[in-house]
Design a protein around this motif. Sequence first.
Motif, mmCIF file in Angstrom:
data_model
loop_
_atom_site.group_PDB
_atom_site.id
_atom_site.type_symbol
_atom_site.label_atom_id
_atom_site.label_comp_id
_atom_site.label_asym_id
_atom_site.label_seq_id
_atom_site.Cartn_x
_atom_site.Cartn_y
_atom_site.Cartn_z
ATOM 1 N N ILE B 142 26.665 20.174 187.066
ATOM 2 C CA ILE B 142 26.025 18.877 187.363
ATOM 3 C C ILE B 142 26.259 18.534 188.830
ATOM 4 C CG2 ILE B 142 26.070 16.390 186.814
ATOM 5 C CD1 ILE B 142 26.956 17.256 183.944
ATOM 6 N N LEU B 143 27.485 18.731 189.303
ATOM 7 C CA LEU B 143 27.792 18.440 190.716
ATOM 8 C C LEU B 143 26.963 19.322 191.644
ATOM 9 C CD1 LEU B 143 31.692 18.001 190.643
ATOM 10 C CD2 LEU B 143 29.989 16.230 191.004
ATOM 11 N N LEU B 144 26.793 20.589 191.265
ATOM 12 C CA LEU B 144 26.014 21.511 192.102
ATOM 13 C C LEU B 144 24.561 21.048 192.216
ATOM 14 C CD1 LEU B 144 25.760 24.193 193.679
ATOM 15 C CD2 LEU B 144 25.285 25.320 191.505
ATOM 16 N N VAL B 145 24.004 20.661 191.097
ATOM 17 C CA VAL B 145 22.608 20.200 191.108
ATOM 18 C C VAL B 145 22.491 18.928 191.950
ATOM 19 C CG1 VAL B 145 20.764 19.272 189.654
ATOM 20 C CG2 VAL B 145 22.024 21.289 188.910
ATOM 21 N N PHE B 228 38.114 23.503 187.731
ATOM 22 C CA PHE B 228 37.239 23.320 186.572
ATOM 23 C C PHE B 228 35.981 22.533 186.945
ATOM 24 C CE2 PHE B 228 41.367 24.020 184.594
ATOM 25 C CZ PHE B 228 41.044 24.940 183.609
ATOM 26 N N PHE B 229 36.084 21.728 188.014
ATOM 27 C CA PHE B 229 34.956 20.863 188.408
ATOM 28 C C PHE B 229 34.255 21.354 189.686
ATOM 29 C CE2 PHE B 229 38.616 18.380 186.877
ATOM 30 C CZ PHE B 229 38.123 18.045 185.622
ATOM 31 N N CYS B 230 34.670 22.517 190.163
ATOM 32 C CA CYS B 230 34.233 22.938 191.507
ATOM 33 C C CYS B 230 32.792 23.464 191.514
ATOM 34 C CB CYS B 230 35.185 24.000 192.024
ATOM 35 S SG CYS B 230 34.684 24.666 193.597
ATOM 36 N N PRO B 231 31.890 22.816 192.258
ATOM 37 C CA PRO B 231 30.496 23.300 192.297
ATOM 38 C C PRO B 231 30.360 24.640 193.024
ATOM 39 C CG PRO B 231 30.778 21.431 193.766
ATOM 40 C CD PRO B 231 32.059 21.577 193.033
ATOM 41 N N MET B 232 31.343 24.956 193.886
ATOM 42 C CA MET B 232 31.298 26.272 194.544
ATOM 43 C C MET B 232 31.479 27.361 193.496
ATOM 44 S SD MET B 232 31.017 28.010 197.301
ATOM 45 C CE MET B 232 31.502 27.264 198.837
ATOM 46 N N SER B 233 32.368 27.093 192.549
ATOM 47 C CA SER B 233 32.600 28.044 191.461
ATOM 48 C C SER B 233 31.311 28.223 190.648
ATOM 49 C CB SER B 233 33.743 27.514 190.590
ATOM 50 O OG SER B 233 33.867 28.268 189.432
#
Lengths: 327, 328
Positions: B142-145, B228-233
């Motif tokens: 979600i953060l990545l989007v 766990f929340f990392c958008p790079m991951s």
Amino acid sequence: MPEFRGALPLAPLLLLPALAAATEPLWFSDLPPTAEWTEKTLRAHGGLVERGRGGVSVKRLWLRAGDDPAHASYLPMPAGEVVAEGPEREPVAPKPFSAEAGGGIRFEMPEEGFYNAYLLSREVRDGTLETRVVKAEVLMHSCANGHDRRFTEGRMPPRVTAGVPFELVRERKPDEDFHSRAASGEPIAFLALNQGEPVAGAEVRLISNTGWGKTVITGPDGRAEFRMVRDYFTDWPEFDKRRRQDYLVLAEYRRPLEGELDGRPYAQAHYSATLAGTYYPAEPEYQSYLYGLGVMLLAATLSVGGVYHYRLRQRRPERRETFDEKA
Amino acid sequence: MKRLRAFVNGVDIQRFRTWFQLFAFVLLVYSGYLYIDLGNSLPVFACGFNDAGRGGVCYLLPLQHQTHIPWESLFSWRALGLVTGFLTFFAWLLVLNKAWCGYVCPLGAIQDWMTALRRRLRLRYSVYSLESFTRLKKVKYILLVLLILIPFAISNPVEGLPHVPEDMATPFCTICPARMVIPAFTGDFSQWTLDFSTVTALVMTSLGMAILGIFFVGALVNKRFFCFFCPMSALQALFSNIALLKLRKDGDKCTRCGDCYRVCDMQIKAIADDVERKILIEDDCMMCLKCVAACPEEGCLKATFMGIPVYEATEEGFFRRQQRRGGE
């Protein structure tokens, strides 16, 4: 006077008096005169630019007259010589643009770094050689080109252009880079230089966007330091941290000099130079460490409480069998 | 060659990783002082706000700048920046795959150091329940989007909809704890502020500082809390299957002892349960290879580079590591 490198003699575009004869200070500004022109520009790290062929940044500098940066009028380009050079001292050929567009010069900035552009004129008036230098120092930087520190540091130092008789140079701060901006409340210093040599006793005046001004006489090092005034006060909902304000620096000095120009003799020389720039509200005006730390500590405390509470809930009560011995 | 392979397979990977992380941390946080610059498309949190010392920049910062672009410019020369930025990111990712997270990421290293501190303080660590874990996995996507869509929406306002404020131009960086933590290692605390200039800036910077507070506590009680929340991951996970470094499993050799799951900082259950898939790189995996080191079955788990095994589970290596641990 030596020849200016990359000089472009401009014919008078309108029937205006010669540049040196103008009474008001003249200066270059990248602020468009109309909303229509503003729409054609893009914000970049060095101010407003236009996009040229092949994506090259193009700078348009309007000539303005008057010592009030917020209300100075726009002028068509008068007679004079235009000189410009790029970050590697390469000559740049500025092109004048028409009076309908406000009047000024435009040039391409393909390289990262500072470009210097000048409008110069000389004239003998009442036995005095009047030399006028209108200077603009503009930065070209795009983050897309990267942020190589060695490259940036190499292009940060201010330069003087060979052949320019008198000019103002903005001194760099020790940690300055292409992203740095002058801010209200912070010191800003200028050097008054004659052919690269410091000029002692020059009168340097800084005028802020709201018309506040201060005059400093340069010492033997040619340096004039000011503290940029904080003059942007507004109701908080209207506050704009990106609000651009223009400042104008004027410098002049006289010295005995005998000679002749176009058959007209003179016994002294009067030099004047202008340089404009921009400044913005300083970060401490709208940022707070105290509240930042407060929010961080509050969140950390609540998290500790949350973890403790969660672990307490997860702990299972000890199971004990109780017997009623009397039964 | 056989002896070299036996030596490598017997390596204490945890110790090797600690030193490698330290080296990578110095390289990415301080080497800017030596004018080292690895570019601005790195697949790790080499924070761009660390002006003075950074040796490279996390790809998410330029990605947010590059997606702050009008729709029509996507088909012009301006899109070149977006394409070259992505290709550079992809080239870096191709080499180390998700090991960037386990071995290079400075924020990951800081979290590992905090875990070491917790052990010293004898604090109990927490794990997520399986349901929470499954739910949390989605946050990074979600953060990545959002970090791509929000800057794009700023440049492409839709009529009738409210304009997205300019203060959200780099939405993820504003709330990322690396923005505050990493520059602090060079003595720069300028990011530890609330910005009162607009409501949006105030909300975003408050959120950032609140996340920083949660990060400090979370990283202390939970291994690799922020990862766990990392958008790079999440971004890496989209391409991890085509990278050159891979984590392979031979299901036939797996006894499902669960040792690999127990040592996994990212609580990846599939590493123990899945005996079908040959390549096992879950989206949360940081390729620390602790699972390979913990596996006693010959050739059951292995890390390969272009198909060549570089670190493999062996009985000999397993017992050597056990002996070393017992001897300490």
